[in-house]
Design a protein around this motif. Structure first.
Motif, PDB file in Angstrom:
ATOM      1  N   ILE A  83       0.874  -1.177   0.000  1.00 14.69           N
ATOM      2  CA  ILE A  83       0.000   0.000   0.000  1.00 14.69           C
ATOM      3  C   ILE A  83       0.914   1.231   0.000  1.00 14.69           C
ATOM      4  CG2 ILE A  83      -1.811   1.246   1.257  1.00 14.69           C
ATOM      5  CD1 ILE A  83      -2.751  -1.444   0.192  1.00 14.69           C
ATOM      6  N   VAL A  84       0.748   2.099  -0.988  1.00 16.40           N
ATOM      7  CA  VAL A  84       1.635   3.254  -1.117  1.00 16.40           C
ATOM      8  C   VAL A  84       0.819   4.539  -1.142  1.00 16.40           C
ATOM      9  CG1 VAL A  84       3.442   1.960  -2.333  1.00 16.40           C
ATOM     10  CG2 VAL A  84       1.625   3.072  -3.647  1.00 16.40           C
ATOM     11  N   HIS A  85       1.514   5.668  -0.938  1.00 10.45           N
ATOM     12  CA  HIS A  85       0.862   6.983  -1.015  1.00 10.45           C
ATOM     13  C   HIS A  85       0.250   7.152  -2.396  1.00 10.45           C
ATOM     14  CE1 HIS A  85       2.026   8.652   2.834  1.00 10.45           C
ATOM     15  NE2 HIS A  85       3.212   8.086   2.670  1.00 10.45           N
ATOM     16  N   GLY A  86      -0.933   7.724  -2.426  1.00 10.78           N
ATOM     17  CA  GLY A  86      -1.643   7.926  -3.674  1.00 10.78           C
ATOM     18  C   GLY A  86      -2.745   6.900  -3.894  1.00 10.78           C
ATOM     19  N   MET A  87      -2.681   5.778  -3.176  1.00  7.82           N
ATOM     20  CA  MET A  87      -3.748   4.774  -3.275  1.00  7.82           C
ATOM     21  C   MET A  87      -4.921   5.204  -2.400  1.00  7.82           C
ATOM     22  SD  MET A  87      -1.727   1.129  -3.141  1.00  7.82           S
ATOM     23  CE  MET A  87      -3.235   0.183  -3.287  1.00  7.82           C
ATOM     24  N   ILE A  88      -6.102   4.767  -2.769  1.00  4.66           N
ATOM     25  CA  ILE A  88      -7.284   5.043  -1.965  1.00  4.66           C
ATOM     26  C   ILE A  88      -7.285   4.155  -0.723  1.00  4.66           C
ATOM     27  CG2 ILE A  88      -9.809   4.984  -1.915  1.00  4.66           C
ATOM     28  CD1 ILE A  88      -9.697   5.448  -4.982  1.00  4.66           C
ATOM     29  N   ALA A  89      -6.912   2.895  -0.882  1.00  8.30           N
ATOM     30  CA  ALA A  89      -6.883   1.942   0.236  1.00  8.30           C
ATOM     31  C   ALA A  89      -5.791   2.322   1.226  1.00  8.30           C
ATOM     32  CB  ALA A  89      -6.643   0.531  -0.284  1.00  8.30           C
ATOM     33  N   SER A  90      -6.060   2.051   2.487  1.00  2.00           N
ATOM     34  CA  SER A  90      -5.044   2.308   3.514  1.00  2.00           C
ATOM     35  C   SER A  90      -5.220   1.307   4.638  1.00  2.00           C
ATOM     36  CB  SER A  90      -5.180   3.733   4.050  1.00  2.00           C
ATOM     37  OG  SER A  90      -6.401   3.878   4.734  1.00  2.00           O
ATOM     38  N   GLY A  91      -4.356   1.420   5.599  1.00  4.16           N
ATOM     39  CA  GLY A  91      -4.444   0.550   6.774  1.00  4.16           C
ATOM     40  C   GLY A  91      -3.964  -0.846   6.480  1.00  4.16           C
ATOM     41  N   GLY A  92      -4.498  -1.769   7.211  1.00  7.67           N
ATOM     42  CA  GLY A  92      -4.109  -3.158   7.058  1.00  7.67           C
ATOM     43  C   GLY A  92      -3.759  -3.741   8.408  1.00  7.67           C
ATOM     44  N   THR A  93      -3.965  -5.016   8.540  1.00 10.57           N
ATOM     45  CA  THR A  93      -3.648  -5.706   9.784  1.00 10.57           C
ATOM     46  C   THR A  93      -3.348  -7.154   9.465  1.00 10.57           C
ATOM     47  OG1 THR A  93      -4.372  -6.071  12.067  1.00 10.57           O
ATOM     48  CG2 THR A  93      -6.052  -6.331  10.337  1.00 10.57           C
ATOM     49  N   ASP A  94      -3.006  -7.894  10.459  1.00 10.76           N
ATOM     50  CA  ASP A  94      -2.744  -9.316  10.297  1.00 10.76           C
ATOM     51  C   ASP A  94      -3.500 -10.078  11.372  1.00 10.76           C
ATOM     52  OD1 ASP A  94      -1.320  -8.571  12.553  1.00 10.76           O
ATOM     53  OD2 ASP A  94       0.403  -9.793  12.114  1.00 10.76           O
ATOM     54  N   ILE A  95      -3.525 -11.378  11.233  1.00 10.98           N
ATOM     55  CA  ILE A  95      -4.065 -12.247  12.270  1.00 10.98           C
ATOM     56  C   ILE A  95      -2.857 -12.869  12.948  1.00 10.98           C
ATOM     57  CG2 ILE A  95      -5.363 -14.374  12.730  1.00 10.98           C
ATOM     58  CD1 ILE A  95      -7.177 -13.631  10.371  1.00 10.98           C
ATOM     59  N   ASP A  96      -2.766 -12.715  14.259  1.00 13.13           N
ATOM     60  CA  ASP A  96      -1.580 -13.201  14.957  1.00 13.13           C
ATOM     61  C   ASP A  96      -1.474 -14.720  14.953  1.00 13.13           C
ATOM     62  OD1 ASP A  96      -0.673 -10.637  15.489  1.00 13.13           O
ATOM     63  OD2 ASP A  96      -1.782 -10.509  17.362  1.00 13.13           O
ATOM     64  N   TRP A  97      -2.590 -15.410  15.192  1.00 10.00           N
ATOM     65  CA  TRP A  97      -2.526 -16.871  15.199  1.00 10.00           C
ATOM     66  C   TRP A  97      -3.884 -17.418  14.792  1.00 10.00           C
ATOM     67  CZ3 TRP A  97      -1.598 -20.320  20.115  1.00 10.00           C
ATOM     68  CH2 TRP A  97      -1.217 -21.609  19.724  1.00 10.00           C
ATOM     69  N   LEU A  98      -3.920 -18.180  13.724  1.00 13.97           N
ATOM     70  CA  LEU A  98      -5.142 -18.803  13.253  1.00 13.97           C
ATOM     71  C   LEU A  98      -4.903 -20.305  13.207  1.00 13.97           C
ATOM     72  CD1 LEU A  98      -7.593 -17.746  10.589  1.00 13.97           C
ATOM     73  CD2 LEU A  98      -6.602 -20.013  10.391  1.00 13.97           C
ATOM     74  N   ILE A  99      -5.749 -21.048  13.914  1.00 10.77           N
ATOM     75  CA  ILE A  99      -5.657 -22.501  13.961  1.00 10.77           C
ATOM     76  C   ILE A  99      -6.922 -23.065  13.327  1.00 10.77           C
ATOM     77  CG2 ILE A  99      -5.533 -24.527  15.466  1.00 10.77           C
ATOM     78  CD1 ILE A  99      -4.406 -22.568  17.639  1.00 10.77           C
ATOM     79  N   GLU A 100      -6.752 -23.996  12.402  1.00 12.69           N
ATOM     80  CA  GLU A 100      -7.891 -24.703  11.818  1.00 12.69           C
ATOM     81  C   GLU A 100      -7.718 -26.175  12.130  1.00 12.69           C
ATOM     82  OE1 GLU A 100      -9.953 -27.349   9.231  1.00 12.69           O
ATOM     83  OE2 GLU A 100      -7.771 -27.099   9.162  1.00 12.69           O
TER      84      GLU A 100
END
Length: 191
Positions: free
Chosen positions: A56-73
């Motif tokens: 994601i770079v400057h000039g894009m409409i989208a921003s932010g973002g996150t991750d999932i620390d631990w996902l178990i299936e």
């Protein structure tokens, strides 16, 4: 005649029988078994995360973002853990991240079983099974058992807040070992 005040002070501060440091540090710190998973190449792991940061770079409409620390299936069931560090007995969760977790939890529970825990921790050693952490499960959040504060009730906020503030006092205190047991309990439930 001996000075009773001096004797009392000496007794209180144990001047006659000084406590040795070996006696005061008899607390045994347990160590967990070796971690099941390890990062073999920490430089490559860090580089991989940095590369995503450049997506994601400057000039894009989208921003932010996150991750999932631990996902178990396991057999179609899910356990999701999100770790947050305490600062002044509170954790901060970005609104967008919490909304995404609410929706993910809701959608997964429509067709399968999903437990989503937010884990608050201080600077602790997760290899010590007796270390203390605080948790809440998404169903508690949805039911209102965890207040959905966006402003600090103690007045520590400055300006607009785009986050939820969760106080330690509303979370359940458990040991690292108890959290491991909880994860294993859910795993068995999915069998």
């Amino acid at each position: 005649m001996p000075n009773e005040t001096s004797d009392l002070i000496d007794t209180l501060y144990q001047k006659e029988n000084p406590v040795k440091s070996e006696q005061t540090s008899k607390q045994i710190i347990r160590k967990s078994a070796k971690g099941k998973y390890q990062i073999f190449d920490e430089v490559e792991f860090t580089r991989g995360r940095e590369v995503l940061g450049d997506l994601i770079v400057h000039g894009m409409i989208a921003s932010g973002g996150t991750d999932i620390d631990w996902l178990i299936e396991h057999k179609g069931g899910f356990i999701i853990l999100e770790f947050k560090g305490f600062h002044n007995d509170k954790i901060n969760i970005a609104k967008g991240q919490m909304i995404a977790y609410e929706k993910l939890h809701e959608k997964l529970n429509m067709t399968t079983k999903c437990y989503l825990y937010v884990v608050g921790c201080d600077d602790i050693d997760f290899s010590n099974p007796d270390s203390t952490i605080w948790i809440f499960e998404m169903s508690q959040w949805k039911s209102g058992a965890i207040p959905k504060n966006t402003t600090d009730i103690y007045g520590d906020d400055i300006g607009k807040q785009n986050k939820f503030i969760v106080y330690r006092e509303y979370m359940h205190e458990v040991s690292v070992e108890k959290l491991r047991d909880l994860v294993d309990l859910h795993w068995k439930e999915f069998e």
